[in-house]
Design an enzyme around this catalytic site. Structure first.
Site, mmCIF file in Angstrom:
data_model
loop_
_atom_site.group_PDB
_atom_site.id
_atom_site.type_symbol
_atom_site.label_atom_id
_atom_site.label_comp_id
_atom_site.label_asym_id
_atom_site.label_seq_id
_atom_site.Cartn_x
_atom_site.Cartn_y
_atom_site.Cartn_z
ATOM 1 N N HIS A 176 49.084 19.694 33.936
ATOM 2 C CA HIS A 176 48.918 19.259 35.322
ATOM 3 C C HIS A 176 47.877 20.167 35.960
ATOM 4 O O HIS A 176 48.119 21.357 36.128
ATOM 5 C CB HIS A 176 50.245 19.349 36.079
ATOM 6 C CG HIS A 176 51.293 18.456 35.488
ATOM 7 N ND1 HIS A 176 51.424 17.126 35.857
ATOM 8 C CD2 HIS A 176 52.229 18.677 34.527
ATOM 9 C CE1 HIS A 176 52.410 16.579 35.153
ATOM 10 N NE2 HIS A 176 52.908 17.485 34.334
ATOM 11 N N HIS B 265 57.612 16.099 26.044
ATOM 12 C CA HIS B 265 58.596 17.188 26.218
ATOM 13 C C HIS B 265 60.041 16.858 25.863
ATOM 14 O O HIS B 265 60.925 16.905 26.716
ATOM 15 C CB HIS B 265 58.513 17.764 27.634
ATOM 16 C CG HIS B 265 58.454 16.786 28.784
ATOM 17 N ND1 HIS B 265 59.290 15.711 28.901
ATOM 18 C CD2 HIS B 265 57.657 16.767 29.886
ATOM 19 C CE1 HIS B 265 59.011 15.060 30.009
ATOM 20 N NE2 HIS B 265 58.018 15.675 30.618
ATOM 21 N N HIS C 89 57.469 10.106 29.787
ATOM 22 C CA HIS C 89 58.197 11.264 30.322
ATOM 23 C C HIS C 89 59.681 11.187 29.936
ATOM 24 O O HIS C 89 60.302 12.196 29.623
ATOM 25 C CB HIS C 89 57.995 11.260 31.845
ATOM 26 C CG HIS C 89 58.761 12.247 32.642
ATOM 27 N ND1 HIS C 89 58.412 13.575 32.713
ATOM 28 C CD2 HIS C 89 59.851 12.098 33.439
ATOM 29 C CE1 HIS C 89 59.263 14.205 33.529
ATOM 30 N NE2 HIS C 89 60.145 13.333 33.976
ATOM 31 N N ASP D 71 52.992 21.304 29.088
ATOM 32 C CA ASP D 71 53.433 20.785 30.393
ATOM 33 C C ASP D 71 53.111 21.809 31.491
ATOM 34 O O ASP D 71 53.908 22.038 32.403
ATOM 35 C CB ASP D 71 54.926 20.436 30.388
ATOM 36 C CG ASP D 71 55.336 19.598 31.592
ATOM 37 O OD1 ASP D 71 54.458 19.226 32.399
ATOM 38 O OD2 ASP D 71 56.545 19.315 31.739
#
Ligand code: DOR
Length: 380
Positions: free
Chosen positions: A49, A201, A165, A272
């Site tokens: 991100h 993840h 996700h 992440d």
């Protein structure tokens, strides 16, 4: 060019014996003693991100890519949960244009649904033409199964994978939310034979078992795990910074993730990297800084070298069909250091490893033919 002497090189079959090797760079030729050091192809982070545009107090393209360079990531994949959300082609092309001058390579993900709200699918082909290499609503999982199935089919028709996700919002944050999200995504993939699905993840044994069974049945699914889920359990941050999505789990879950990474059920490690300004974090924002602690955390797992190469160098490039590049990082596997977020290049200082001792650190990063990160110690 830099000629490293006495360095061990990380490759698909493991570490080489000490040797001399030339790394292409602009400018004058340099000679460096690499005794005791590891030279690795630049690491790829499939999940980051960068918060740009929209959250400059947390990160910008400049701070995020400087942080990536410091952590040894020469290629990072920027998620779409920016402000505005990267759900339109012009937003993707604008990010990529600005990213071109950054020290590391940035790939862009387009949103799968408008505003990440899970209802209206985006223009997959337009996003692909604008340069998106995948579609994802990462950060959220608001869509239902039929929407995900249609999204996977639309993405596939544009030649793109979908990164899921998998923490179903309707189920909350516990382990069953991940099981539900992963089951739903695998069911969608079964209905879309040409689909490409990558699960982000993974955090639970249950999810690992679902992926193991799906792979055994021949489904073309891939999966990632973060350094923090491999190294920490919920107890390790008790009383501290516990907010991350998915949450840290039990020791049994962590052990299952490490095993699955080694046996290949989990393909890659992705950070992440989720920088948050102090105020946002104090207000409960989810996520951890990932780039600058990754090497030390991953080295602490003592993975077989060939697994490490697959997990941070080779497999991510295959999953996203990224072109080959000639980027390199020099790692000191013996450097002992204590994580001090005040020294991060990133604006996100929210690290569960703050104050912890790690062993292994990047000392030099060469990307696009330039030295983009260099620590004074241990070089030369
Ligand atoms: O902890 C997280 N933070 N997990 C996510 O999936 C999103 C990320 C963020 O954007 O902060």
């Amino acid at each position: 060019m830099i000629r490293f002497h006495g360095v061990r090189v990380l490759g698909a079959t493991g570490l080489s014996v000490p040797c001399s090797i030339e790394v292409p760079t602009e400018g004058a030729d340099l000679e460096r003693d690499g005794t005791g050091m590891i030279l690795s192809p630049g690491w790829i982070d499939l999940h980051a991100h960068l918060r740009d545009p929209g959250y400059p107090a947390s990160e910008t393209l400049a701070s995020g890519t400087a942080s990536a360079a410091a952590g040894g990531f020469t290629q990072v994949v920027a998620m779409a949960n920016t402000n505005p959300v990267a759900d339109q082609p012009a937003r993707v092309s604008s990010l990529l244009e600005r990213a071109a001058s950054m020290p590391v390579r940035v790939s862009a993900v387009g949103a799968l649904t408008a505003g990440l709200e899970g209802r209206v699918l985006t223009d997959a082909r337009g996003l692909q033409r604008a340069g998106a290499i995948a579609l994802s609503d990462d950060g959220r999982h608001a869509m239902d199964g039929p929407t995900l199935t249609r999204g996977l089919a639309l993405a596939a028709s544009a030649g793109l994978p979908v990164l899921v996700h998998g923490q179903k919002e309707s189920h909350g944050k516990d382990a069953s939310a991940e099981a539900a999200g992963v089951e739903e995504a695998l069911a969608a993939l079964q209905d879309v034979p040409q689909g490409r699905l990558h699960l982000q993840h993974l955090s639970t044994r249950r999810a690992v078992d679902l992926v193991r069974a799906a792979k055994a049945a021949g489904l073309p699914v891939t999966a990632e795990v973060t350094p923090h889920h491999l190294a920490l359990t919920a107890d390790d941050v008790a009383g501290g910074d516990a907010n991350v999505s998915p949450p840290l789990r039990t020791a049994d879950d962590r052990d299952a993730l490490v095993e699955a990474l080694i046996d290949g059920v989990i393909d890659v490690v992705a950070t992440d990297h989720a920088p948050h300004a102090a105020a946002a974090k104090a207000a409960g924002a989810n996520g951890y800084h990932g780039f600058e602690t990754a090497t030390g955390v991953i080295f602490s797992l003592r993975l077989p070298w060939a697994v490490l190469h697959r997990a941070v160098v080779a497999r991510g490039r295959e999953i996203l069909r990224l072109p080959e590049s000639d980027d390199w990082i020099l790692i000191d596997p013996a450097e002992d250091w204590v994580v001090d977020p005040a020294g991060f290049q990133s604006r996100g200082r929210n690290s569960p490893f703050a104050g912890r001792r790690l062993r292994g650190r990047v000392t030099m990063t060469v990307c696009k033919g330039r030295i983009v990160h260099q620590r004074a110690v241990a070089v030369g």
